[in-house]
Design an enzyme around this catalytic site. Sequence first.
Site, PDB file in Angstrom:
ATOM      1  N   LYS A  22       0.797  -1.227   0.000  1.00  0.00           N
ATOM      2  CA  LYS A  22       0.000   0.000   0.000  1.00  0.00           C
ATOM      3  C   LYS A  22       0.828   1.274   0.000  1.00  0.00           C
ATOM      4  CE  LYS A  22      -3.794  -0.121   2.295  1.00  0.00           C
ATOM      5  NZ  LYS A  22      -4.768  -0.251   3.395  1.00  0.00           N
ATOM      6  N   LYS A  80     -14.920  -1.672   4.047  1.00  0.00           N
ATOM      7  CA  LYS A  80     -13.699  -1.721   3.252  1.00  0.00           C
ATOM      8  C   LYS A  80     -12.740  -0.641   3.754  1.00  0.00           C
ATOM      9  CE  LYS A  80     -15.366  -4.856   0.359  1.00  0.00           C
ATOM     10  NZ  LYS A  80     -16.541  -5.228   1.161  1.00  0.00           N
ATOM     11  N   ASP A  81     -11.472  -0.866   3.515  1.00  0.00           N
ATOM     12  CA  ASP A  81     -10.431  -0.013   4.086  1.00  0.00           C
ATOM     13  C   ASP A  81     -10.342   1.342   3.395  1.00  0.00           C
ATOM     14  OD1 ASP A  81      -8.234   0.550   5.751  1.00  0.00           O
ATOM     15  OD2 ASP A  81      -6.833  -0.120   4.225  1.00  0.00           O
ATOM     16  N   ARG A  82      -9.868   2.326   4.146  1.00  0.00           N
ATOM     17  CA  ARG A  82      -9.619   3.656   3.596  1.00  0.00           C
ATOM     18  C   ARG A  82      -8.409   3.640   2.656  1.00  0.00           C
ATOM     19  NH1 ARG A  82     -10.570   8.743   5.681  1.00  0.00           N
ATOM     20  NH2 ARG A  82     -11.158   7.841   7.691  1.00  0.00           N
ATOM     21  N   ALA A 351      -7.137  -3.271   6.066  1.00  0.00           N
ATOM     22  CA  ALA A 351      -8.312  -3.627   6.864  1.00  0.00           C
ATOM     23  C   ALA A 351      -8.909  -4.943   6.438  1.00  0.00           C
ATOM     24  CB  ALA A 351      -9.363  -2.527   6.778  1.00  0.00           C
TER      25      ALA A 351
END
Length: 352
Positions: A22, A80-82, A351
């Site tokens: 990421k 869902k993840d940022r 996440a």
Amino acid sequence: MNELQLLGPRAYGDALGSAVLKATAEDFQVDEVLDIPLSGEGEHLWLWVEKRGLNTEEAARRIAKAAGVSLRTVSYAGLKDRQALTRQWFSVQLPGKADPDLGAAENHTLKILEATRHKRKLQRGAHAANGFTLRLTELKADQAAIDERLKRIAAQGIPNYFGAQRFGHDGGNLVDARSWAARQALPEQRNVRSRLLSTARSYLFNQALAARVADGTWQQAQVGDLLAFTDSRSFFMAGPDECTDPRLAILDLHPTGPLWGEGESPAGGAVHELEQQMADREAALCEWLIKAGMSHERRILRLPIGGLTWHYPEPDILQLEFVLPAGCFATALVRELVDLVPVGQTDSSCAF
């Protein structure tokens, strides 16, 4: 608390090296898989949304504001993840209303890719799976060793740990859960209560799974095990015949671990003893979950990795593509390969 304490041992040995996950949103892409045929009519407007740098709750608030409705009328299947590029469904209840202009919700962080009507709202947990595309950058590991381990993982699956991000920074959510459990009290705020109860159950499950990984039985059915199919919430007890069921070998059927709730572990034999010993060590957390009205459920110990493929776009980049059942963590797969190097000051990797 460190990752080993929150999860447990790796199944395939030490990490083969290190990498960054990421560095950009495109390095962690998630596509929700929803097996629901949409009718094209009804009072619920379903939206297929792409978002980046935006978590699910923030996206829901944006959609509600643009539609001029209460946040309570906006539904989604999962969080869902940022720090990712994600595509997922939302639904908005609009009884007797035309489709609103949602342009105010859109910008570079949120795009509505599709809109259609349906007779029912989107329920939490309704998605069947999540498809992942991960790019591990700054890879420092032997490619041949990575390839060999990925082949083993494709054939044998991985321990279905809840990821470290479930427990917050340095396990802070678990610290908070223990504090409430010590008082046998519950937070008044619904979202805080839900988060901490989920944290406690996840930790207890990971402890039971860690013991099975340590003794090498996490993917082996034992007499007394409660077995479940990959996409099923029902389970049945294993006797001698069930322990040799060929569906175990093809990763359709798996032993399960406890999502703790009322009563003792329903498993039998040595499995019951192992789970009950864990519950005795964590009596305050278990009693707290029971007091909160949680019922005993099960989660598969072994996670099959659907459609796993990989390649190296550059010598120091590994790209992975795979599908996981809803509620399972992509970082559990990454953890079996490499140690993640934080991006800047970031400590939490994702996440999922």
